[in-house]
Write an enzyme that holds these catalytic residues in place. Structure first.
Site, PDB file in Angstrom:
ATOM      1  CE1 TYR A  83      -3.253  -2.747   0.008  1.00 11.28           C
ATOM      2  CE2 TYR A  83      -4.072  -1.957   2.102  1.00 11.28           C
ATOM      3  CZ  TYR A  83      -4.175  -2.812   1.018  1.00 11.28           C
ATOM      4  OH  TYR A  83      -5.203  -3.717   0.960  1.00 11.28           O
ATOM      5  CE  LYS A 118       0.228 -17.613  -3.123  1.00 10.87           C
ATOM      6  NZ  LYS A 118      -0.626 -18.801  -3.009  1.00 10.87           N
ATOM      7  CG  ASP A 151      -3.309 -19.790  -1.156  1.00  8.01           C
ATOM      8  OD1 ASP A 151      -2.506 -19.667  -0.203  1.00  8.01           O
ATOM      9  OD2 ASP A 151      -3.045 -20.487  -2.155  1.00  8.01           O
ATOM     10  CG  ASP A 168      -7.491  -3.880   3.760  1.00  7.84           C
ATOM     11  OD1 ASP A 168      -8.472  -3.784   4.510  1.00  7.84           O
ATOM     12  OD2 ASP A 168      -7.322  -3.160   2.756  1.00  7.84           O
ATOM     13  CG  ASP A 184     -12.860  -5.857   5.960  1.00  6.99           C
ATOM     14  OD1 ASP A 184     -12.562  -5.412   7.079  1.00  6.99           O
ATOM     15  OD2 ASP A 184     -13.165  -5.128   5.003  1.00  6.99           O
TER      16      ASP A 184
END
Ligand code: NAD
Length: 365
Positions: A141, A191, A223, A247, A251
């Site tokens: 980000y 990852k 994943d 992030d 959620d």
């Protein structure tokens, strides 16, 4: 003990939910021996209206001088047409970066009284209590270079996923410390099979683990973590991950608990100073109607007591009070089940705040 708290009410339902959390702080100030000194300042849309800036100098100065910040929420249609750098959300991003709030802590706790509100079957989520520790000021980000440019006649977008070992080590330490105070399991999500930056992430977290032999560390690819969160979420205690994965996963975990109105969060700096806020936004659709759920903001106060002030017992008392109010059947409209609603007591924002204080009175006085 003296505790200086800066309150930023923000926009929409922000002032309504924050005022209930402040009532809890005032009650604790009078009963628990902690002297909360509360100051107010403007941020977001209300600050734009008053000063033309979403984060006025005065607010930043007050935030730097406080031990902790309690924030409502910012934003609303009124400011949606402003350019990105002048929008209310810039106030939050500015506070996070100016104060170095690099660690975002988001608990996803399912209160047993709300088990039916989850998107999963109650049997899958009963007793759920996960803490997601997300790195907040780095990663893809913020990485440079970034942008959109023409390459060989074709518009191409690019971002940079970057972490150095110091950034990884400091967020890992926050997560290990949190796990130490909970069930002593930490799952680091990456990852590493595809992205070098997260291969380094895995290596550094593993090195940091040497300082926390009492915490059991595991690693999981993102994943798989997403799948496991909806398959068997109770396997997790604390999860640590980078900005983008955090992030998304936080959620997803939030939805396991059923309601946005119940979710608190903390963003901490290296010294433990923090900004505490509900996960939800300013909900302009229900602002000013005394129907917003104040529990996420009240639970954010509990996090403040635990993480910035080290007041575990008082923090627990606030969480316990929330649990009792729910068990007694009190519900704001967002957590009122569609079926069987007559067996619950529908209450507004202020009445919910009063009920929590009454439950606290029974425990503390
Ligand atoms: P939102 O979280 O404000 O609302 C989503 C839905 O949940 C709405 O129907 C709302 O009524 C409901 N809701 C939210 N909080 C509630 C509560 N405490 N009690 C009962 N119901 C509640 O998200 P949105 O509608 O996408 O965004 C509204 C504004 O908030 C936008 O301007 C957005 O940019 C801003 N926002 C701010 C923050 C923040 O300040 N941290 C976070 C998210 C969104």
């Amino acid at each position: 003990m003296e505790a200086r708290i800066l309150v930023l009410e923000g926009d929409g339902i922000g002032p309504e939910v924050v005022s209930q959390a402040v009532r809890v702080l005032e009650f604790l100030s009078a009963t628990s021996g902690i002297d909360f000194k509360i100051d107010y300042a403007l941020v977001g849309g209300s600050a734009i209206d008053a000063t033309a800036s979403p984060l006025p100098e005065e607010t930043l100065k007050a935030a730097c001088g406080a031990d902790a910040i309690l924030l409502g929420a910012v934003g609303g249609d009124k400011w949606d047409s402003l350019p990105t750098e002048k929008r209310p959300e810039r106030g939050l991003l500015g506070l996070r970066s100016e104060l170095g709030l690099f660690a975002n802590l988001r608990p996803a706790v399912l209160y047993s009284a709300l088990a039916s509100a989850s998107s999963l079957k109650p049997s899958r989520v009963e007793g759920l209590d996960i803490l997601i520790v997300r790195e907040l000021t780095g990663g893809i980000y913020f990485g440079e270079p970034r942008g959109i440019k023409e390459i060989d006649g074709c518009r191409t977008g690019f971002n940079t996923y970057i972490y150095n070992e110091l950034e990884i080590d400091r967020i890992a330490r926050v997560a290990f410390e949190a796990a130490r105070k909970r069930n002593k399991h930490l799952c680091s999500v990456d990852k590493a099979n595809v992205l070098e930056v997260t291969a380094l992430w895995r290596e550094v977290v593993t090195q940091t683990a040497a300082d926390y032999p009492d915490v059991e560390l595991s690693h999981m690819y993102v994943d798989n973590a997403a799948m496991q969160l909806v398959r068997f979420p109770r396997q997790f205690d604390v999860i640590v991950t980078g900005n983008m994965f955090g992030d998304i996963l936080s959620d997803a975990a939030a939805m396991l608990t059923g309601s946005l109105g119940m979710l608190p969060s903390a963003s901490l700096d290296i010294s433990g100073k923090g900004m505490y806020e509900p996960v939800h936004g300013s909900a302009p659709d229900i602002a000013g109607q005394d129907v917003a759920n104040p529990l996420a903001t009240i639970l954010s106060v509990a996090m403040m007591l635990r993480y910035t002030f080290g007041e575990k017992k008082v923090a627990h008392a606030v969480e316990e009070a929330v649990e009792q109010v729910l068990a007694a059947g009190m519900r704001t409209q967002d957590i009122l089940p569609a079926e069987n609603s007559a067996s619950f007591q529908r209450v507004g924002t202020r009445a919910m705040g009063s009920a929590v204080i009454q439950a606290l009175e029974k425990q503390i006085l």
